[in-house]
Enzyme design. Structure first.
Site, PDB file in Angstrom:
ATOM      1  N   HIS A 160     -60.273  61.944  58.296  1.00 54.57           N
ATOM      2  CA  HIS A 160     -59.931  62.755  59.463  1.00 54.57           C
ATOM      3  C   HIS A 160     -59.953  64.235  59.091  1.00 54.57           C
ATOM      4  O   HIS A 160     -60.085  64.589  57.922  1.00 54.57           O
ATOM      5  CB  HIS A 160     -58.563  62.343  60.063  1.00 54.57           C
ATOM      6  CG  HIS A 160     -57.366  62.810  59.301  1.00 54.57           C
ATOM      7  ND1 HIS A 160     -56.086  62.789  59.816  1.00 54.57           N
ATOM      8  CD2 HIS A 160     -57.237  63.310  58.047  1.00 54.57           C
ATOM      9  CE1 HIS A 160     -55.237  63.253  58.932  1.00 54.57           C
ATOM     10  NE2 HIS A 160     -55.893  63.569  57.839  1.00 54.57           N
TER      11      HIS A 160
ATOM     12  N   CYS B 167     -56.040  70.640  55.246  1.00 49.89           N
ATOM     13  CA  CYS B 167     -56.186  69.474  56.129  1.00 49.89           C
ATOM     14  C   CYS B 167     -57.072  69.754  57.339  1.00 49.89           C
ATOM     15  O   CYS B 167     -57.349  68.861  58.137  1.00 49.89           O
ATOM     16  CB  CYS B 167     -54.820  68.965  56.580  1.00 49.89           C
ATOM     17  SG  CYS B 167     -53.930  68.210  55.225  1.00 49.89           S
TER      18      CYS B 167
ATOM     19  N   HIS C 248     -61.312  64.921  55.219  1.00 45.80           N
ATOM     20  CA  HIS C 248     -60.819  64.301  53.978  1.00 45.80           C
ATOM     21  C   HIS C 248     -60.312  62.902  54.331  1.00 45.80           C
ATOM     22  O   HIS C 248     -60.191  62.557  55.508  1.00 45.80           O
ATOM     23  CB  HIS C 248     -59.704  65.142  53.347  1.00 45.80           C
ATOM     24  CG  HIS C 248     -58.511  65.305  54.234  1.00 45.80           C
ATOM     25  ND1 HIS C 248     -58.481  66.198  55.283  1.00 45.80           N
ATOM     26  CD2 HIS C 248     -57.327  64.649  54.255  1.00 45.80           C
ATOM     27  CE1 HIS C 248     -57.327  66.099  55.895  1.00 45.80           C
ATOM     28  NE2 HIS C 248     -56.596  65.160  55.312  1.00 45.80           N
TER      29      HIS C 248
ATOM     30  N   HIS D 190     -57.676  59.325  53.651  1.00 48.41           N
ATOM     31  CA  HIS D 190     -56.367  58.814  53.221  1.00 48.41           C
ATOM     32  C   HIS D 190     -56.444  57.301  53.105  1.00 48.41           C
ATOM     33  O   HIS D 190     -57.179  56.656  53.856  1.00 48.41           O
ATOM     34  CB  HIS D 190     -55.272  59.123  54.253  1.00 48.41           C
ATOM     35  CG  HIS D 190     -54.946  60.571  54.377  1.00 48.41           C
ATOM     36  ND1 HIS D 190     -54.228  61.258  53.429  1.00 48.41           N
ATOM     37  CD2 HIS D 190     -55.222  61.457  55.360  1.00 48.41           C
ATOM     38  CE1 HIS D 190     -54.088  62.510  53.813  1.00 48.41           C
ATOM     39  NE2 HIS D 190     -54.690  62.675  54.989  1.00 48.41           N
TER      40      HIS D 190
ATOM     41  N   ASP E 164     -60.543  51.244  60.380  1.00 49.07           N
ATOM     42  CA  ASP E 164     -60.786  51.115  58.949  1.00 49.07           C
ATOM     43  C   ASP E 164     -62.170  51.643  58.569  1.00 49.07           C
ATOM     44  O   ASP E 164     -63.165  51.272  59.184  1.00 49.07           O
ATOM     45  CB  ASP E 164     -60.654  49.636  58.550  1.00 49.07           C
ATOM     46  CG  ASP E 164     -60.615  49.453  57.046  1.00 49.07           C
ATOM     47  OD1 ASP E 164     -60.160  50.386  56.340  1.00 49.07           O
ATOM     48  OD2 ASP E 164     -61.028  48.377  56.583  1.00 49.07           O
ATOM     49  N   HIS E 165     -62.197  52.517  57.553  1.00 50.33           N
ATOM     50  CA  HIS E 165     -63.439  53.116  57.044  1.00 50.33           C
ATOM     51  C   HIS E 165     -64.209  53.863  58.136  1.00 50.33           C
ATOM     52  O   HIS E 165     -65.445  53.857  58.146  1.00 50.33           O
ATOM     53  CB  HIS E 165     -64.323  52.064  56.355  1.00 50.33           C
ATOM     54  CG  HIS E 165     -63.777  51.674  55.011  1.00 50.33           C
ATOM     55  ND1 HIS E 165     -62.682  50.861  54.863  1.00 50.33           N
ATOM     56  CD2 HIS E 165     -64.157  52.019  53.763  1.00 50.33           C
ATOM     57  CE1 HIS E 165     -62.431  50.706  53.576  1.00 50.33           C
ATOM     58  NE2 HIS E 165     -63.295  51.403  52.883  1.00 50.33           N
TER      59      HIS E 165
ATOM     60  N   GLU F 153     -49.242  58.646  55.089  1.00 49.04           N
ATOM     61  CA  GLU F 153     -50.526  59.284  54.753  1.00 49.04           C
ATOM     62  C   GLU F 153     -50.697  59.303  53.240  1.00 49.04           C
ATOM     63  O   GLU F 153     -51.806  59.230  52.733  1.00 49.04           O
ATOM     64  CB  GLU F 153     -50.570  60.721  55.282  1.00 49.04           C
ATOM     65  CG  GLU F 153     -51.307  60.826  56.581  1.00 49.04           C
ATOM     66  CD  GLU F 153     -51.682  62.240  56.965  1.00 49.04           C
ATOM     67  OE1 GLU F 153     -51.485  63.186  56.176  1.00 49.04           O
ATOM     68  OE2 GLU F 153     -52.181  62.386  58.097  1.00 49.04           O
TER      69      GLU F 153
HETATM   70 ZN   LIG Z   1     -54.986  64.239  56.188  1.00 51.71          ZN
END
Ligand SMILES: [Zn+2]
Length: 125
Positions: free
Chosen positions: A14, A23, A27, A29, A66-67, A115
């Site tokens: 995200h 942020c 990037h 998580h 997911d992914h 996160e």
């Molecule tokens: Zn983040």
């Protein structure tokens, strides 16, 4: 009251719009999510809600994320994909799935999203 919780993890990318700092850039998580249900009545075999079924409902939601790059998916095309907004998304989606299956006997009490190992956001009503 009774409470049951399950946890699952998934990976996603995200970027936070309007954020001044690292942020703001794309990037990833390894998210962890804990969903907690509550209710005051058990079913006829003594369960509030089967853990397996709760994980099943949760995985229906996780499969969408997911992914993936969250900013490309509804509702995060507009809504910032912060841990706070993701917690509310899991809360609302799980409640919607459960309402049909339990006729209102069981409700989502809260959702916590990690996160990182040390940063969490929680949504409850
Ligand atoms: Zn983040």
């Amino acid at each position: 009251m009774f409470e049951v919780s399950v946890e699952e993890s998934f990976a996603a990318g995200h970027a936070l719009r309007g954020y001044r700092g690292k942020c703001e850039n794309p990037h990833g998580h390894n998210y962890k999510v804990r969903i907690t249900l509550n209710g005051d009545k058990l079913d006829n075999i003594g369960l509030l809600f089967d853990f397996k079924d709760l994980k099943g409902a949760m995985n229906e939601i996780i499969d969408r994320l997911d992914h993936q790059y969250l900013n490309d998916l509804e509702p995060f095309k507009v809504l910032n994909p912060s841990a706070e907004n993701m917690a509310k998304y899991f809360f609302d989606e799980t409640n919607r799935l459960l309402r049909d299956r339990t006729q209102g006997r069981v409700n989502v009490k809260k959702v916590k999203v990690w996160e990182t190992d040390t940063t969490t956001a929680t949504y409850f009503e």
